[in-house]
Design a protein around this motif. Structure first.
Motif, PDB file in Angstrom:
ATOM      1  N   ALA A   1      -7.681  -3.571   2.980  1.00  0.00           N
ATOM      2  CA  ALA A   1      -7.555  -2.620   1.878  1.00  0.00           C
ATOM      3  C   ALA A   1      -8.382  -1.363   2.152  1.00  0.00           C
ATOM      4  O   ALA A   1      -7.910  -0.240   1.941  1.00  0.00           O
ATOM      5  CB  ALA A   1      -7.999  -3.276   0.572  1.00  0.00           C
TER       6      ALA A   1
ATOM      7  N   GLY B   1      -7.648   1.570   0.092  1.00  0.00           N
ATOM      8  CA  GLY B   1      -7.582   0.789  -1.133  1.00  0.00           C
ATOM      9  C   GLY B   1      -8.897   0.095  -1.437  1.00  0.00           C
ATOM     10  O   GLY B   1      -9.858   0.161  -0.662  1.00  0.00           O
TER      11      GLY B   1
ATOM     12  N   SER C   1       0.825  -1.215   0.000  1.00  0.00           N
ATOM     13  CA  SER C   1       0.000   0.000   0.000  1.00  0.00           C
ATOM     14  C   SER C   1       0.854   1.257   0.000  1.00  0.00           C
ATOM     15  O   SER C   1       0.439   2.306  -0.500  1.00  0.00           O
ATOM     16  CB  SER C   1      -0.944   0.000   1.206  1.00  0.00           C
ATOM     17  OG  SER C   1      -0.248   0.222   2.418  1.00  0.00           O
TER      18      SER C   1
ATOM     19  N   TRP D   1      -4.542   0.917  -4.719  1.00  0.00           N
ATOM     20  CA  TRP D   1      -4.240   1.700  -3.521  1.00  0.00           C
ATOM     21  C   TRP D   1      -4.290   3.180  -3.854  1.00  0.00           C
ATOM     22  O   TRP D   1      -3.786   3.600  -4.891  1.00  0.00           O
ATOM     23  CB  TRP D   1      -2.855   1.340  -2.979  1.00  0.00           C
ATOM     24  CG  TRP D   1      -2.671  -0.120  -2.705  1.00  0.00           C
ATOM     25  CD1 TRP D   1      -2.045  -1.036  -3.497  1.00  0.00           C
ATOM     26  CD2 TRP D   1      -3.124  -0.833  -1.558  1.00  0.00           C
ATOM     27  NE1 TRP D   1      -2.069  -2.273  -2.919  1.00  0.00           N
ATOM     28  CE2 TRP D   1      -2.719  -2.190  -1.724  1.00  0.00           C
ATOM     29  CE3 TRP D   1      -3.810  -0.481  -0.392  1.00  0.00           C
ATOM     30  CZ2 TRP D   1      -3.003  -3.174  -0.781  1.00  0.00           C
ATOM     31  CZ3 TRP D   1      -4.089  -1.464   0.547  1.00  0.00           C
ATOM     32  CH2 TRP D   1      -3.692  -2.788   0.348  1.00  0.00           C
TER      33      TRP D   1
END
Length: 207
Positions: free
Chosen positions: A166, A171, A144, A206
Motif C-alpha cells: 500500500a 496508499g 489501487s 488509496w
C-alpha cells in the motif's frame, strides 16, 4: 442501518460454486465474514451512494452484501461464467434494490473504467495453488487503480506485505482485523469435512 446479524441472515440464501475450480481458489466467502466486511465499510461511509466493485466476485457474496446497503450501483467482476450465472440467481434470491452489473472478465485486467469515487471489496486468491503465487498482489494493484478505498481478505500473517504494498502505491492501511474463514470440503485434496482458517481483512485508502 440494518444490523450486521440481519445482513448475514439475508446472505444465507447465497448459493456457492456448483463446480469450484481449485486452480482459481474458488472458496465461497462465508456470509458472516461478508456481512462483517460490508458492515464496516458502511460504517465508514464507503458504501452508501457509491459505486462498489467486487473483484473476483465468484457467486456474488460480497457484491450482494454491498447491494443490500444502499450503494449507487454494484459491479461484480468474475472470470468464471458458471459462477456468474449463479451470482445472477443469487441476486434474485436476496432481492437487492440497488442495481448490480455482472461483468465477465479477468479481475487482474478489468474491462472497467470508473469516473466516480469507488470502493472495492474483494476476497482474492491467497496464492496457495501453484501458478497463483502473488495473486492477491495483482488484485491489490487493480484496487489501487480503480478505487479510493478497498476492503480485502488475505491469509493471516499478511500485514507486513499489505502495508508495504500500500505504501509503495501511495496508499495507507487504516484498519485491520483478524477473521476466521470456514472452508467446507469441496476438492479431492480436502481431508476434513470443514476447516477454519485464519484470515485478515484490510481497509486501505488509496491516493
Amino acid at each position: 442501518m440494518a444490523t450486521k446479524r440481519s445482513l448475514a441472515t439475508k446472505l444465507g440464501v447465497v448459493a456457492g460454486f456448483e463446480r469450484p475450480n481449485a486452480a482459481l481458489e474458488q472458496y465461497p466467502t462465508p456470509p458472516e465474514l461478508a456481512a462483517h466486511v460490508v458492515h464496516l465499510a458502511d460504517l465508514h461511509g464507503d458504501v452508501d451512494g457509491r459505486t462498489v466493485i467486487d473483484l473476483g466476485a465468484g457467486t456474488g457474496m460480497l457484491a450482494l452484501a454491498a447491494a443490500l446497503r444502499g450503494p449507487a450501483r454494484v459491479v461484480g467482476l468474475e472470470l468464471d461464467g458458471g459462477a456468474l450465472a449463479t451470482a445472477r440467481d443469487n441476486e434474485r434470491r436476496v432481492a437487492a434494490s440497488a442495481p448490480v452489473h455482472w461483468v465477465r472478465g479477468d479481475a487482474t485486467r478489468p474491462p472497467l473504467a470508473v469516473a466516480e469515487p469507488a470502493t472495492v471489496v474483494m476476497n482474492p486468491p491467497f496464492g496457495a495453488q501453484d501458478g497463483n503465487r502473488n495473486a492477491d498482489r495483482e488484485f491489490l494493484a487493480v484496487a489501487s487503480d480503480l478505487a479510493d478505498v478497498s476492503y480485502s481478505v488475505h491469509n493471516a500473517g499478511s500485514r507486513e506485505f499489505i502495508e508495504a504494498f500500500a505504501a509503495d502505491e501511495g496508499g495507507e492501511v487504516t484498519h485491520a482485523f483478524a477473521a476466521e474463514f470456514r472452508i467446507d470440503a469441496q476438492f479431492d485434496h480436502h481431508t476434513d469435512e470443514a476447516r477454519e482458517i485464519d484470515t485478515e481483512v484490510y481497509r486501505i485508502e488509496w491516493s
